[in-house]
Design an enzyme around this catalytic site. Structure first.
Site, mmCIF file in Angstrom:
data_model
loop_
_atom_site.group_PDB
_atom_site.id
_atom_site.type_symbol
_atom_site.label_atom_id
_atom_site.label_comp_id
_atom_site.label_asym_id
_atom_site.label_seq_id
_atom_site.Cartn_x
_atom_site.Cartn_y
_atom_site.Cartn_z
ATOM 1 N N CYS A 224 20.569 -16.793 3.573
ATOM 2 C CA CYS A 224 21.155 -16.237 4.794
ATOM 3 C C CYS A 224 20.124 -15.311 5.394
ATOM 4 O O CYS A 224 19.021 -15.176 4.870
ATOM 5 C CB CYS A 224 22.487 -15.550 4.517
ATOM 6 S SG CYS A 224 22.357 -13.931 3.796
ATOM 7 N N ASP B 273 23.854 -2.086 1.277
ATOM 8 C CA ASP B 273 24.766 -2.281 2.418
ATOM 9 C C ASP B 273 24.865 -1.043 3.310
ATOM 10 O O ASP B 273 25.548 -1.076 4.335
ATOM 11 C CB ASP B 273 26.169 -2.673 1.910
ATOM 12 C CG ASP B 273 26.188 -4.064 1.296
ATOM 13 O OD1 ASP B 273 25.229 -4.822 1.518
ATOM 14 O OD2 ASP B 273 27.160 -4.390 0.591
HETATM 15 N N1 EPU Z 1 20.038 -12.830 -7.316
HETATM 16 C C1 EPU Z 1 19.287 -13.812 -7.928
HETATM 17 N N2 EPU Z 1 19.945 -14.821 -8.572
HETATM 18 C C2 EPU Z 1 21.311 -14.869 -8.638
HETATM 19 C C3 EPU Z 1 22.070 -13.856 -8.021
HETATM 20 C C4 EPU Z 1 21.396 -12.845 -7.357
HETATM 21 O O1 EPU Z 1 18.062 -13.790 -7.878
HETATM 22 O O2 EPU Z 1 21.838 -15.804 -9.219
HETATM 23 C C5 EPU Z 1 19.360 -11.738 -6.608
HETATM 24 C C6 EPU Z 1 19.651 -11.715 -5.109
HETATM 25 O O3 EPU Z 1 18.828 -12.615 -4.396
HETATM 26 C C7 EPU Z 1 19.384 -10.263 -4.770
HETATM 27 C C8 EPU Z 1 19.866 -9.539 -6.036
HETATM 28 O O4 EPU Z 1 19.895 -10.513 -7.066
HETATM 29 O O5 EPU Z 1 18.018 -10.064 -4.617
HETATM 30 C C9 EPU Z 1 21.236 -8.908 -5.931
HETATM 31 O O6 EPU Z 1 22.150 -9.820 -5.346
HETATM 32 P P1 EPU Z 1 23.678 -9.885 -5.745
HETATM 33 O O7 EPU Z 1 23.929 -11.157 -6.481
HETATM 34 O O8 EPU Z 1 24.084 -8.619 -6.392
HETATM 35 O O9 EPU Z 1 24.360 -9.993 -4.320
HETATM 36 P P2 EPU Z 1 25.719 -10.722 -4.043
HETATM 37 O O10 EPU Z 1 26.581 -10.640 -5.220
HETATM 38 O O11 EPU Z 1 25.454 -12.047 -3.422
HETATM 39 C C10 EPU Z 1 27.041 -8.632 -3.207
HETATM 40 C C11 EPU Z 1 27.757 -8.221 -1.958
HETATM 41 C C12 EPU Z 1 26.723 -7.930 -0.872
HETATM 42 C C13 EPU Z 1 25.819 -6.816 -1.361
HETATM 43 C C14 EPU Z 1 25.165 -7.220 -2.678
HETATM 44 C C15 EPU Z 1 24.313 -6.135 -3.288
HETATM 45 C C16 EPU Z 1 29.848 -9.391 -2.153
HETATM 46 C C17 EPU Z 1 30.738 -10.467 -1.665
HETATM 47 N N3 EPU Z 1 28.652 -9.292 -1.555
HETATM 48 O O12 EPU Z 1 26.318 -9.800 -2.881
HETATM 49 O O13 EPU Z 1 27.444 -7.506 0.270
HETATM 50 O O14 EPU Z 1 24.819 -6.566 -0.409
HETATM 51 O O15 EPU Z 1 26.176 -7.581 -3.637
HETATM 52 O O16 EPU Z 1 25.054 -4.998 -3.492
HETATM 53 O O17 EPU Z 1 30.218 -8.639 -3.029
HETATM 54 C C18 EPU Z 1 27.824 -7.202 2.576
HETATM 55 O O18 EPU Z 1 28.981 -6.845 2.290
HETATM 56 O O19 EPU Z 1 27.335 -7.068 3.727
HETATM 57 C C19 EPU Z 1 26.992 -7.803 1.542
HETATM 58 C C20 EPU Z 1 25.915 -8.521 1.816
#
Ligand code: EPU
Length: 433
Positions: free
Chosen positions: A132, A320
């Site tokens: 994204c 965020d």
């Molecule tokens: N990552 C990986 N591999 C994975 C998963 C994550 O490399 O399998 C990396 C991501 O690319 C990133 C980091 O780990 O660099 C952290 O990402 P995370 O997985 O924690 O993000 P997410 O779970 O997809 C949630 C929130 C986001 C928030 C992030 C970080 C939800 C639905 N979304 O996303 O919220 O920015 O955690 O805190 O909970 C928002 O609300 O605007 C939003 C983007």
């Protein structure tokens, strides 16, 4: 992404082209009631898939992303009833293991159904979310973890296909802290045979909120809120009732609005415990903040001091809130270094803020922000949810008129944001085109 591509994406999605128009320069005063948390509500609504019978969720925010997840759950066979901010879900009819591309591409958090579907239906077919605007955002750690629980996983035609007759508990180490990855695997592990230990797990309040609801449903989970979560699988879960925690990012966004406009805002129904880092940082900028039970009272200063921030997993400074803080630093006295360590492309708002007069230079994952005396209103375009919020904040403090285009991002994560701002004295309106 070039602006032209932004617009074609909007048309492709069939999204409305609403814009928000702000006449800046007013000091904001009054009370704002904080809504339920988007990022807590999404996994919690998904957790309904783990049991038959009616679950009740209160304080669910009215947001586009919540509509998207409800649509997805209905497609999987769940029944949903709503009454204001109360949502009831019964997944007794869960029968379809597929989360289609059309829904997943609109909201990446749809990947959260993967773990529960494999746990309940023994199989899942979920579209790969893709990147994204803020980063590539892979889901490799979700898949690696599910494989450790015994699922066989294949990637075919843009879909993840996962199968497991029975999931079996195991040790899972996350190379990177991932919020939805931790949530997905916690939901897969609650019905697995034996014990799962999630190491280097996310500690975010939304993870704890999900664990709380799973425990209410009969799950055996220990350590949520720490980096090691231990889950003892149980044969089945039962429905539960829970109220969604307040949205800490909405809270923080209104706190920055007060700090930015020399305002005086009382935030009601929030969770100050989740706001400690933001409170600490805002106090360093000279904001006066008082906490009373579930309310936060913030009074902005005439002279905003510069501070440095570095985004980190909770309890560090949340990514965020990075864009909103950057606006504050744009008019602070002195120089601020803002480092983004979570997402590789989360500075898209910088070019728009510069068009409003901000003095910002990007070098790698750091932005150097030199405070200027004032911003000036301009037409701007938002690239993601939190960037949209930052442009609204910039418009509130800028001299003259700001027009924020591509508002549909905002509607994904902020409930009635312009109405809340009008109530505290902002000159802000939505124009439907
Ligand atoms: N990552 C990986 N591999 C994975 C998963 C994550 O490399 O399998 C990396 C991501 O690319 C990133 C980091 O780990 O660099 C952290 O990402 P995370 O997985 O924690 O993000 P997410 O779970 O997809 C949630 C929130 C986001 C928030 C992030 C970080 C939800 C639905 N979304 O996303 O919220 O920015 O955690 O805190 O909970 C928002 O609300 O605007 C939003 C983007």
């Amino acid at each position: 992404m070039p602006v032209g591509a932004f617009f074609s994406e909007i048309l492709l999605n069939g999204e409305q082209m609403d814009k928000i128009i702000i006449e800046g320069g007013r000091s904001l005063k009054g009370e704002v009631k904080i809504s339920g948390s988007k990022n807590a509500a999404l996994p919690i609504l998904v957790s309904s898939l783990l049991a038959d019978g009616w679950n009740t969720y209160n304080n669910v925010p009215d947001l586009k992303d919540i509509q998207s997840i409800k649509l997805l759950l209905t497609g999987l066979g769940a029944r949903i009833e709503e009454d204001g901010s109360s949502v009831r879900i019964d997944a007794g009819g869960l029968c379809n293991p597929e989360a289609p591309y059309e829904l997943v591409r609109k909201m990446r958090a749809s990947i959260l159904v993967l773990g529960p579907l494999v746990a309940r239906l023994k199989k899942a077919r979920v579209s790969l979310p893709g990147g994204c605007s803020i980063g590539a955002r892979p889901i490799n750690l979700h898949l690696k973890g599910l494989a450790r629980l015994g699922a066989s996983i294949e990637l075919k035609h843009g879909y993840v296909e996962a199968f497991a007759d029975r999931l079996t508990g195991n040790e899972i180490y996350f190379d990177i802290i991932t919020v939805t990855g931790t949530e997905n695997l916690m939901m897969a592990a609650v019905l697995a045979d034996g014990i799962t230990v999630l190491r280097n797990a996310a500690c975010e309040p939304e993870v704890v909120a999900l664990a709380d609801v799973l425990i209410k449903m009969g799950a055996d989970i220990q350590g949520a809120g720490t980096s090691v979560i231990t889950i003892k699988g149980v044969p089945s879960l039962h429905p539960a009732s829970i109220s969604i925690i307040p949205d800490r990012i909405e809270t923080g966004t209104f706190m920055v609005a007060a700090a930015l406009t020399g305002g005086d805002i009382k935030l009601l129904n929030c969770e100050p415990d989740h706001m400690q880092t933001i409170i600490h940082k805002l106090r360093l900028t000279n904001a006066d903040i008082k906490v009373n039970n579930k309310n936060i009272h913030i009074i902005g200063s005439n002279e905003i001091s510069s501070i440095d921030i570095k985004t980190m997993p909770y309890p560090g400074f949340p990514t965020d809130m990075q864009a909103q803080f950057m606006v504050l630093m744009s008019i602070a006295k002195g120089l601020s270094i803002i480092s983004e360590t979570i997402f590789e492309n989360r500075f898209i708002h910088v070019s728009e803020l510069k068009r409003m007069g901000a003095d910002i230079t990007i070098s790698g994952n750091a932005a150097m922000v030199k405070g200027v005396p004032l911003l000036s209103g301009a037409p701007v375009i938002a690239s993601d949810l939190r960037a949209s919020a930052s442009l609204i904040l910039a418009g509130l403090v800028a001299r003259g008129k700001t027009e924020v285009n591509r508002v549909y991002h905002l509607d994904r994560g902020y409930e009635a944001i312009e109405k809340k701002f009008v109530k505290i004295g902002a000159a802000i309106k939505r124009v439907r085109e």
